[in-house]
Design a protein around this motif. Sequence first.
Motif, PDB file in Angstrom:
ATOM      1  N   ASN A  62       0.852  -1.185   0.000  1.00  0.00           N
ATOM      2  CA  ASN A  62       0.000   0.000   0.000  1.00  0.00           C
ATOM      3  C   ASN A  62       0.888   1.236   0.000  1.00  0.00           C
ATOM      4  O   ASN A  62       1.771   1.368   0.845  1.00  0.00           O
ATOM      5  CB  ASN A  62      -0.921   0.021   1.230  1.00  0.00           C
ATOM      6  CG  ASN A  62      -1.938  -1.101   1.163  1.00  0.00           C
ATOM      7  OD1 ASN A  62      -2.579  -1.285   0.142  1.00  0.00           O
ATOM      8  ND2 ASN A  62      -2.067  -1.854   2.238  1.00  0.00           N
ATOM      9  N   LEU A  89      -3.026  -0.705  -8.560  1.00  0.00           N
ATOM     10  CA  LEU A  89      -4.367  -0.151  -8.746  1.00  0.00           C
ATOM     11  C   LEU A  89      -4.611   0.929  -7.710  1.00  0.00           C
ATOM     12  O   LEU A  89      -4.306   0.737  -6.525  1.00  0.00           O
ATOM     13  CB  LEU A  89      -5.427  -1.243  -8.576  1.00  0.00           C
ATOM     14  CG  LEU A  89      -5.467  -2.338  -9.624  1.00  0.00           C
ATOM     15  CD1 LEU A  89      -6.430  -3.436  -9.207  1.00  0.00           C
ATOM     16  CD2 LEU A  89      -5.880  -1.755 -10.966  1.00  0.00           C
ATOM     17  N   ALA A  91      -7.220   3.384  -5.479  1.00  0.00           N
ATOM     18  CA  ALA A  91      -8.484   3.127  -4.788  1.00  0.00           C
ATOM     19  C   ALA A  91      -9.674   3.347  -5.720  1.00  0.00           C
ATOM     20  O   ALA A  91     -10.726   2.742  -5.557  1.00  0.00           O
ATOM     21  CB  ALA A  91      -8.599   4.022  -3.562  1.00  0.00           C
ATOM     22  N   THR A  92      -9.479   4.170  -6.742  1.00  0.00           N
ATOM     23  CA  THR A  92     -10.540   4.439  -7.714  1.00  0.00           C
ATOM     24  C   THR A  92     -10.619   3.378  -8.802  1.00  0.00           C
ATOM     25  O   THR A  92     -11.489   3.430  -9.660  1.00  0.00           O
ATOM     26  CB  THR A  92     -10.298   5.800  -8.383  1.00  0.00           C
ATOM     27  OG1 THR A  92      -9.037   5.735  -9.076  1.00  0.00           O
ATOM     28  CG2 THR A  92     -10.287   6.926  -7.376  1.00  0.00           C
ATOM     29  N   GLY A  93      -9.669   2.436  -8.806  1.00  0.00           N
ATOM     30  CA  GLY A  93      -9.638   1.393  -9.826  1.00  0.00           C
ATOM     31  C   GLY A  93      -8.733   1.717 -10.998  1.00  0.00           C
ATOM     32  O   GLY A  93      -8.557   0.911 -11.900  1.00  0.00           O
ATOM     33  N   LEU A  94      -8.126   2.899 -11.001  1.00  0.00           N
ATOM     34  CA  LEU A  94      -7.225   3.300 -12.074  1.00  0.00           C
ATOM     35  C   LEU A  94      -5.942   2.484 -11.979  1.00  0.00           C
ATOM     36  O   LEU A  94      -5.337   2.391 -10.914  1.00  0.00           O
ATOM     37  CB  LEU A  94      -6.920   4.792 -11.967  1.00  0.00           C
ATOM     38  CG  LEU A  94      -6.073   5.399 -13.073  1.00  0.00           C
ATOM     39  CD1 LEU A  94      -6.806   5.318 -14.414  1.00  0.00           C
ATOM     40  CD2 LEU A  94      -5.740   6.841 -12.739  1.00  0.00           C
ATOM     41  N   ALA A  95      -5.517   1.871 -13.099  1.00  0.00           N
ATOM     42  CA  ALA A  95      -4.311   1.039 -13.126  1.00  0.00           C
ATOM     43  C   ALA A  95      -3.100   1.868 -13.516  1.00  0.00           C
ATOM     44  O   ALA A  95      -3.198   2.831 -14.281  1.00  0.00           O
ATOM     45  CB  ALA A  95      -4.495  -0.105 -14.110  1.00  0.00           C
TER      46      ALA A  95
END
Length: 108
Positions: A62, A89, A91-95
């Motif tokens: 993290n 990734l 927290a918004t799902g953006l890779a």
Amino acid sequence: MSFTTYKGDLEGFPLDAHALVQQYEGVQRQREFYAPRYDTPQEKQSRLPDLRNLLYWNPNINTMASQPNTLDFYTGDQAGRYLVVLQGLAATGLAGSTSFVVEVKQPL
């Protein structure tokens, strides 16, 4: 792509002649990868070669932009250039990903 039939034979489904057909286990459980530790003088003096090609794996790192992280790991004894690949990734799902090369040299 993964195709599955009840009989396991893809009956009636034509495959391209150049398609690679390979069986795999599907979703696999989380694995633990070996990482050496050199906590004792005996471990530091060990002459057993470390020939791993996967030097570090940690699926649970993290990070936050305001709090930089440092990751420590030991390289293997096999001299050469290793590609380090970092993927993550948000927290918004953006890779996101980056990579760089680490060179392991023979001891002097």
